[in-house]
Design a protein around this motif. Sequence first.
Motif, PDB file in Angstrom:
ATOM      1  N   LEU A 289      -0.096   1.942  -2.422  1.00  0.00           N
ATOM      2  CA  LEU A 289       1.132   1.613  -2.481  1.00  0.00           C
ATOM      3  C   LEU A 289       2.099   2.739  -2.006  1.00  0.00           C
ATOM      4  O   LEU A 289       1.874   3.717  -2.499  1.00  0.00           O
ATOM      5  CB  LEU A 289       1.715   1.263  -3.962  1.00  0.00           C
ATOM      6  CG  LEU A 289       2.970   0.682  -4.223  1.00  0.00           C
ATOM      7  CD1 LEU A 289       3.131  -0.300  -5.219  1.00  0.00           C
ATOM      8  CD2 LEU A 289       4.020   1.952  -4.536  1.00  0.00           C
TER       9      LEU A 289
ATOM     10  N   THR B 117       5.726   4.146  -1.670  1.00  0.00           N
ATOM     11  CA  THR B 117       7.382   4.198  -1.449  1.00  0.00           C
ATOM     12  C   THR B 117       7.739   4.913  -0.367  1.00  0.00           C
ATOM     13  O   THR B 117       7.164   5.736   0.232  1.00  0.00           O
ATOM     14  CB  THR B 117       7.651   4.865  -2.656  1.00  0.00           C
ATOM     15  OG1 THR B 117       7.439   6.057  -3.080  1.00  0.00           O
ATOM     16  CG2 THR B 117       7.038   3.781  -3.951  1.00  0.00           C
TER      17      THR B 117
ATOM     18  N   VAL C   3       0.563  -1.347   0.819  1.00  0.00           N
ATOM     19  CA  VAL C   3       1.591  -2.136   0.048  1.00  0.00           C
ATOM     20  C   VAL C   3       3.005  -1.177   0.341  1.00  0.00           C
ATOM     21  O   VAL C   3       3.044  -0.365  -0.416  1.00  0.00           O
ATOM     22  CB  VAL C   3       1.478  -2.312  -1.234  1.00  0.00           C
ATOM     23  CG1 VAL C   3       2.564  -3.205  -1.846  1.00  0.00           C
ATOM     24  CG2 VAL C   3       0.234  -3.087  -1.491  1.00  0.00           C
TER      25      VAL C   3
ATOM     26  N   ILE D 269       6.855   0.045  -0.059  1.00  0.00           N
ATOM     27  CA  ILE D 269       7.696  -0.342  -0.804  1.00  0.00           C
ATOM     28  C   ILE D 269       9.218   0.479  -0.073  1.00  0.00           C
ATOM     29  O   ILE D 269       9.590   1.355  -0.230  1.00  0.00           O
ATOM     30  CB  ILE D 269       7.621   0.300  -2.019  1.00  0.00           C
ATOM     31  CG1 ILE D 269       6.457  -0.406  -2.842  1.00  0.00           C
ATOM     32  CG2 ILE D 269       8.942   0.137  -3.059  1.00  0.00           C
ATOM     33  CD1 ILE D 269       6.546  -1.662  -3.098  1.00  0.00           C
TER      34      ILE D 269
ATOM     35  N   TRP E 233       7.421  -2.550 -11.901  1.00  0.00           N
ATOM     36  CA  TRP E 233       6.458  -2.051 -10.947  1.00  0.00           C
ATOM     37  C   TRP E 233       5.230  -3.062 -10.818  1.00  0.00           C
ATOM     38  O   TRP E 233       4.401  -2.906  -9.842  1.00  0.00           O
ATOM     39  CB  TRP E 233       6.166  -0.801 -11.130  1.00  0.00           C
ATOM     40  CG  TRP E 233       7.219   0.216 -10.610  1.00  0.00           C
ATOM     41  CD1 TRP E 233       8.095   0.743 -11.231  1.00  0.00           C
ATOM     42  CD2 TRP E 233       7.530   0.486  -9.064  1.00  0.00           C
ATOM     43  NE1 TRP E 233       9.154   1.620 -10.620  1.00  0.00           N
ATOM     44  CE2 TRP E 233       8.790   1.282  -9.322  1.00  0.00           C
ATOM     45  CE3 TRP E 233       6.892   0.009  -8.002  1.00  0.00           C
ATOM     46  CZ2 TRP E 233       9.219   1.813  -7.897  1.00  0.00           C
ATOM     47  CZ3 TRP E 233       7.543   0.531  -6.805  1.00  0.00           C
ATOM     48  CH2 TRP E 233       8.477   1.649  -6.918  1.00  0.00           C
TER      49      TRP E 233
ATOM     50  N   TYR F 223       3.741  -5.278  -8.316  1.00  0.00           N
ATOM     51  CA  TYR F 223       3.409  -4.462  -7.024  1.00  0.00           C
ATOM     52  C   TYR F 223       1.892  -3.693  -7.097  1.00  0.00           C
ATOM     53  O   TYR F 223       1.500  -3.383  -6.087  1.00  0.00           O
ATOM     54  CB  TYR F 223       4.478  -3.613  -6.406  1.00  0.00           C
ATOM     55  CG  TYR F 223       5.754  -4.351  -6.144  1.00  0.00           C
ATOM     56  CD1 TYR F 223       5.855  -5.226  -5.188  1.00  0.00           C
ATOM     57  CD2 TYR F 223       6.803  -4.545  -7.460  1.00  0.00           C
ATOM     58  CE1 TYR F 223       7.011  -5.696  -4.903  1.00  0.00           C
ATOM     59  CE2 TYR F 223       7.768  -5.329  -6.988  1.00  0.00           C
ATOM     60  CZ  TYR F 223       8.109  -5.832  -5.977  1.00  0.00           C
ATOM     61  OH  TYR F 223       9.121  -6.557  -5.654  1.00  0.00           O
TER      62      TYR F 223
ATOM     63  N   VAL G 182      -4.058  -2.310  -6.725  1.00  0.00           N
ATOM     64  CA  VAL G 182      -3.962  -1.070  -6.226  1.00  0.00           C
ATOM     65  C   VAL G 182      -4.748   0.293  -6.592  1.00  0.00           C
ATOM     66  O   VAL G 182      -5.096   0.045  -7.666  1.00  0.00           O
ATOM     67  CB  VAL G 182      -2.447  -0.492  -6.155  1.00  0.00           C
ATOM     68  CG1 VAL G 182      -2.052   0.890  -5.829  1.00  0.00           C
ATOM     69  CG2 VAL G 182      -1.656  -1.570  -5.216  1.00  0.00           C
TER      70      VAL G 182
ATOM     71  N   VAL H  12      -1.193   5.517  -5.385  1.00  0.00           N
ATOM     72  CA  VAL H  12       0.088   5.268  -5.210  1.00  0.00           C
ATOM     73  C   VAL H  12       0.526   6.554  -4.439  1.00  0.00           C
ATOM     74  O   VAL H  12       0.083   7.683  -5.104  1.00  0.00           O
ATOM     75  CB  VAL H  12       0.865   5.219  -6.397  1.00  0.00           C
ATOM     76  CG1 VAL H  12       2.247   5.434  -6.519  1.00  0.00           C
ATOM     77  CG2 VAL H  12       0.925   3.679  -6.860  1.00  0.00           C
TER      78      VAL H  12
END
Length: 279
Positions: A4, A6, A28, A30, A47, A50, A54, A57
């Motif tokens: 993930l 961001t 993934v 974000i 969160w 999502y 995973v 992160v």
Amino acid sequence: MKILLTGASGFIGGHILRALQTAGHEVVPITRHHGVDFTHMLTPEAWLPYLKGVDAVINSVGIIAETRGQTFAALHYHAPAALFRACVMTGVLRVVQISALGADANAFTPYQLSKQAADEVLRKLPLEWFVLRPSLVYGTGGASMAMFQRMANLPVIPLIGSGTQRIQPVHVSDVVATVLQCLSVASSRRTVDVVGAAPLTFVAWLQTLRRTAGKPPALTLRIPLSLIMASAQVMRFLIPLLHPDNVRMLQHGNTADVQPLAAFLGRMPLSVEEGLCCI
């Protein structure tokens, strides 16, 4: 790995996204473009959907100035802290937080303090965490890079005061390499300052940008700090990078020992001259 990420549409995040995909990872992303507004992700529960499946992160969200809808508190602290706590709840152990050089015990601007607050939350959680603190990041697509290039290309280069502020620009490829290293090394729970090979003065940085563009050295004009600060009160609405707090951070300097990063990467990061050749 399923990762993930961001801030995947930002300058640093975009470079990380492409590197992860090239390495064969499933990402993934974000971002608002993918239907997720970071300013609304302020609880761990938000969160959870999502994080299914995973493995790691990476948080690369960052803003250099606040707007009415985007605040340091929400984007740099509350949302990341909620994400980190959600990782504990879902068993996602490895977390890479992209913070900022200066987000430490000497932090003094809201930008630095909000980054530091999220870093401290992460450090206290039972996770395999990395806090990366980049200095000034430059490379293709960087807003600050574009502004500095415009300054360097002027017939006379305007300086903030003496122009002797110490900075240590790091190429975005070295930031990406550090992130990728965090995903593979066995030892975690580390804070790494991500800086260029050597410090230089602000005026030397601008003259180097000019030389790389094939231009001869330019004359410089020293503008008193008091005048810069007064102008920044207005200019920040047109150019967010010129916010007074950013001027204060530049005055304070932005350097660190490069050896821990070199040991982590197994090589020295790029020099400014090497990095600019990549642009």
